[in-house]
Design a protein around this motif. Structure first.
Motif, mmCIF file in Angstrom:
data_model
loop_
_atom_site.group_PDB
_atom_site.id
_atom_site.type_symbol
_atom_site.label_atom_id
_atom_site.label_comp_id
_atom_site.label_asym_id
_atom_site.label_seq_id
_atom_site.Cartn_x
_atom_site.Cartn_y
_atom_site.Cartn_z
ATOM 1 N N PHE A 37 17.747 -7.007 5.272
ATOM 2 C CA PHE A 37 16.788 -6.999 4.255
ATOM 3 C C PHE A 37 15.847 -8.223 4.273
ATOM 4 N N VAL A 38 16.577 -9.368 4.348
ATOM 5 C CA VAL A 38 15.890 -10.579 4.485
ATOM 6 C C VAL A 38 15.017 -10.531 5.723
ATOM 7 N N GLY A 39 15.497 -9.960 6.892
ATOM 8 C CA GLY A 39 14.618 -9.937 8.260
ATOM 9 C C GLY A 39 13.540 -8.953 7.686
ATOM 10 N N MET A 40 13.692 -7.855 6.840
ATOM 11 C CA MET A 40 12.479 -6.984 6.676
ATOM 12 C C MET A 40 11.389 -7.683 5.759
ATOM 13 N N VAL A 41 11.940 -8.617 4.860
ATOM 14 C CA VAL A 41 10.984 -9.399 4.228
ATOM 15 C C VAL A 41 10.041 -10.416 4.999
ATOM 16 N N TYR A 42 10.881 -10.986 6.048
ATOM 17 C CA TYR A 42 10.272 -11.992 6.861
ATOM 18 C C TYR A 42 9.249 -11.310 7.818
ATOM 19 N N MET A 43 9.683 -10.025 8.135
ATOM 20 C CA MET A 43 8.561 -9.396 8.942
ATOM 21 C C MET A 43 7.373 -8.969 8.422
ATOM 22 N N PHE A 44 7.537 -8.584 6.972
ATOM 23 C CA PHE A 44 6.482 -8.173 6.121
ATOM 24 C C PHE A 44 5.509 -9.229 5.845
ATOM 25 N N ASN A 45 6.229 -10.659 5.516
ATOM 26 C CA ASN A 45 5.228 -11.774 5.498
ATOM 27 C C ASN A 45 4.540 -12.332 6.801
ATOM 28 N N LEU A 46 5.359 -12.138 7.876
ATOM 29 C CA LEU A 46 4.784 -12.361 9.173
ATOM 30 C C LEU A 46 3.493 -11.511 9.431
ATOM 31 N N ILE A 47 3.298 -10.259 9.214
ATOM 32 C CA ILE A 47 2.447 -9.293 9.676
ATOM 33 C C ILE A 47 1.142 -9.457 8.391
ATOM 34 N N VAL A 48 1.485 -9.633 7.386
ATOM 35 C CA VAL A 48 0.653 -9.529 6.280
ATOM 36 C C VAL A 48 0.002 -11.054 6.003
ATOM 37 N N GLY A 49 -0.933 -11.220 6.824
ATOM 38 C CA GLY A 49 -1.600 -12.599 6.657
ATOM 39 C C GLY A 49 -3.218 -12.795 6.613
ATOM 40 N N THR A 50 -3.914 -13.554 7.380
ATOM 41 C CA THR A 50 -5.353 -13.733 7.085
ATOM 42 C C THR A 50 -5.999 -12.567 7.294
ATOM 43 N N GLY A 51 -5.572 -11.687 8.172
ATOM 44 C CA GLY A 51 -6.186 -10.460 8.768
ATOM 45 C C GLY A 51 -6.442 -9.609 7.538
ATOM 46 N N ALA A 52 -5.411 -9.432 6.513
ATOM 47 C CA ALA A 52 -5.591 -8.664 5.270
ATOM 48 C C ALA A 52 -6.827 -8.862 4.523
ATOM 49 N N LEU A 53 -7.056 -10.213 4.554
ATOM 50 C CA LEU A 53 -8.370 -10.443 3.569
ATOM 51 C C LEU A 53 -9.580 -10.108 4.275
ATOM 52 N N THR A 54 -9.832 -9.776 5.487
ATOM 53 C CA THR A 54 -11.044 -9.464 6.211
ATOM 54 C C THR A 54 -10.960 -7.670 6.215
ATOM 55 N N MET A 55 -9.787 -7.037 5.812
ATOM 56 C CA MET A 55 -9.885 -5.560 5.793
ATOM 57 C C MET A 55 -10.732 -5.039 5.017
ATOM 58 N N PRO A 56 -10.674 -5.325 3.722
ATOM 59 C CA PRO A 56 -11.660 -4.385 2.845
ATOM 60 C C PRO A 56 -13.054 -4.339 3.225
ATOM 61 N N LYS A 57 -13.721 -5.561 3.701
ATOM 62 C CA LYS A 57 -15.007 -5.542 4.536
ATOM 63 C C LYS A 57 -15.163 -4.543 5.502
ATOM 64 N N ALA A 58 -14.145 -4.638 6.365
ATOM 65 C CA ALA A 58 -14.307 -3.769 7.536
ATOM 66 C C ALA A 58 -14.054 -2.268 7.207
ATOM 67 N N PHE A 59 -13.200 -1.837 6.134
ATOM 68 C CA PHE A 59 -13.110 -0.675 5.716
ATOM 69 C C PHE A 59 -14.556 -0.063 5.044
ATOM 70 N N ALA A 60 -15.026 -0.799 4.490
ATOM 71 C CA ALA A 60 -16.367 -0.553 3.682
ATOM 72 C C ALA A 60 -17.321 -0.120 4.655
ATOM 73 N N THR A 61 -17.353 -1.045 5.780
ATOM 74 C CA THR A 61 -18.271 -0.845 6.896
ATOM 75 C C THR A 61 -18.051 0.430 7.759
ATOM 76 N N ALA A 62 -16.873 0.889 7.889
ATOM 77 C CA ALA A 62 -16.384 1.881 8.738
ATOM 78 C C ALA A 62 -16.383 3.293 8.221
ATOM 79 N N GLY A 63 -16.370 3.285 6.592
ATOM 80 C CA GLY A 63 -15.935 4.458 5.973
ATOM 81 C C GLY A 63 -14.633 4.566 5.583
ATOM 82 N N TRP A 64 -14.315 5.118 4.408
ATOM 83 C CA TRP A 64 -12.882 5.518 4.003
ATOM 84 C C TRP A 64 -12.066 6.290 4.531
ATOM 85 N N ALA A 65 -12.651 7.407 5.145
ATOM 86 C CA ALA A 65 -11.654 8.495 5.869
ATOM 87 C C ALA A 65 -11.595 8.068 7.216
#
Length: 496
Positions: free
Chosen positions: A15-43
């Motif tokens: 379980f702790v390993g799952m939390v660490y992996m979640f924290n490892l993946i979710v980082g700076t890239g997530a903060l740029t994702m909404p703008k990229a979604f809006a540019t490419a379209g939601w579908a």
């Protein structure tokens, strides 16, 4: 260099390993994702992120299988050395034994599991941390090893450029913006005034210079991340992400959402691809993350659950963002969309917190990434049996070579969406797709004559994507994506 489990720190639960992996993946890239979604379209964005999540999960299982193969290879080498030592120690006492050994099959050609199937899984247990660089050295030829390090170095350069731009940009927005909301929303032209004659882009470069002076020297020394620093940055990250999701949902719930994203806009797909690849990046850090997990019997299921959760989180963060903010009000760094709009968040303290959030979290990672890049440069030019280079080269040239290019890129641009997109599309594609696929393919070919086909196909850490066609599919996918991204960039530049 691989070491025992004692080198990986304390063991922790799945379980702790799952939390660490979640924290490892979710980082700076997530903060740029909404703008990229809006540019490419939601579908289109939803379809692409689901595909990329699946592809990243597949290559994660490839890396885990390669780690198990590397552990089996190390055990085989030790067993081979022990048998040679035993043979040498008994040769003086038993001539019959020497004759028998001379007639029997050579040790090197006998599968280690040919005589007994019991304990087959034990040989593939992941108990020693074998980093990707060592796996590349074990399973690739010299050209492959050099290409691996070049890919890692290019990716880390992109990482540092993103970090070097994100921190001063956030500081510029806080210093030049109006966090009290008393004067309404300010414009965001880089030529606008910040402090008297100093323009916003001048303030950005001043903060970048300060950032370089304060954190750059760490590149010349070794840096260690402490446990408490990890805890602090994780708490800040999740407080900020939760706050942004809740604020966006509240505004949408009140019917005040301004976002009207298109269903599909294929011109934004190449950049979205790079952003999503970057946002799912974890393959290069899996050995340090997976090895300390105490019970590894269900690593595949653990990773699958994590990827489903991360996919849901990215979709929630991005969809709330694109329907809360109009496309022209979504910023490259998503936190700045809240600090720039007083109607969404009118509490000055919280606006300062979100505005400075990237500063605290990214600044703690910058020295660590820089030291990692510096060490990879040294490894690439390492000469067997000798020192690296003279003191001036080792202690001054390599750190300067590490620090100068990303800072220069950050001085030239603070377009985070483009930086993340390019880093993810090129170096990220190699690390997330090409290298894991090549590693698992070469590991299977390397281990089959040693352990036997049956053992290779039955161990617990075998990827569910066992057919070699999956490896070919990943490589074709990566090549196709690179062609599409490159063609789009060329077409865009031609139109401009």
């Amino acid at each position: 260099m691989a070491g025992g489990i004692t080198e990986t720190g304390e063991l922790y639960s799945p379980f702790v390993g799952m939390v660490y992996m979640f924290n490892l993946i979710v980082g700076t890239g997530a903060l740029t994702m909404p703008k990229a979604f809006a540019t490419a379209g939601w579908a289109v964005s939803l379809a692409l992120i689901c595909i990329l999540a699946f592809m990243s999960y597949m290559t994660t299982t490839f890396v885990i299988e390669a780690m198990a193969a590397a552990n089996a290879q190390l055990r085989w080498k030790r067993r081979e050395q022990e048998e040679v030592q035993e043979s040498d120690s008994t040769s003086d006492y038993s001539d019959d034994d020497v004759i028998t050994r001379g007639r029997s099959e050579p040790v090197e050609s006998r599968p280690i599991l040919s005589t007994q199937s019991r304990g087959a899984v034990d040989h593939f247990d992941i108990v020693e941390r074998v980093e990707m660089g060592q796996m590349a050295s074990m399973f690739f030829n010299k050209v492959g090893v050099n290409m691996f390090y070049i890919c890692i170095i290019v990716y880390l350069y992109g990482d540092l450029a993103i970090y070097a731009a994100a921190v001063p940009m956030s500081l510029m927005e806080v210093a030049c913006g109006n966090q009290s909301c008393s004067a309404g929303t300010l414009s965001y032209n880089d030529t606008d005034s910040c402090w008297g004659p100093i323009r916003r882009k001048d303030a950005y470069r001043i903060f970048l210079a300060i950032f370089t002076v304060l954190l750059g020297p760490f590149t010349f020394f070794n840096a260690q991340k402490t446990k408490y620093l990890q805890i602090m940055t994780s708490l800040m990250r999740w407080l900020a992400f939760t706050m942004m999701i809740v604020l966006a949902l509240m505004r949408i719930g009140k019917g005040e959402g301004e976002g009207r994203p298109p269903v599909a806009s294929f011109s934004g797909v190449p950049n979205l691809f790079g952003v999503c690849v970057y946002s799912f990046m974890c393959q290069h850090s899996l050995p340090s993350l997976i090895t300390p997990i105490s019970r590894k019997g269900r690593l595949g299921a653990l990773c699958l659950v994590d990827y489903c959760l991360i996919l849901g989180f990215y979709a929630l963060l991005s969809f709330t963002g694109i329907f809360c903010f109009a496309s022209d009000r979504l910023r490259d760094m998503y936190t700045l969309s809240f600090t720039a709009d007083c109607q969404v968040l009118d509490v000055a303290g919280l606006r300062y917190f979100l505005g400075l959030f990237p500063v605290f979290t990214i600044s703690t990672n910058f020295p660590l990434i820089a030291v990692t890049l510096r060490n990879n440069w040294k490894t690439l030019f390492h000469r067997e049996g000798g020192s690296y280079f003279p003191w001036v080269v080792d202690r001054l040239l390599f750190p300067a070579l590490t620090l100068a290019p990303p800072v220069a890129v950050a001085f030239g641009t603070h377009d985070l969406e483009a930086l993340v997109g390019i880093t993810g599309a090129y170096a990220g594609t190699a690390i997330q797709y090409v290298i894991p696929a090549c590693l698992v393919y070469c590991a299977r070919r390397h281990l089959e004559p040693v352990v036997g086909q049956r053992a290779l196909e039955s161990h617990a850490h075998r990827s569910p994507f066992t057919h070699s066609g999956w490896v070919v599919f990943v490589l074709v996918w990566a090549a196709s994506c690179l062609v599409v991204v490159t063609a789009n960039i060329i077409l865009t530049e031609t139109k401009d």
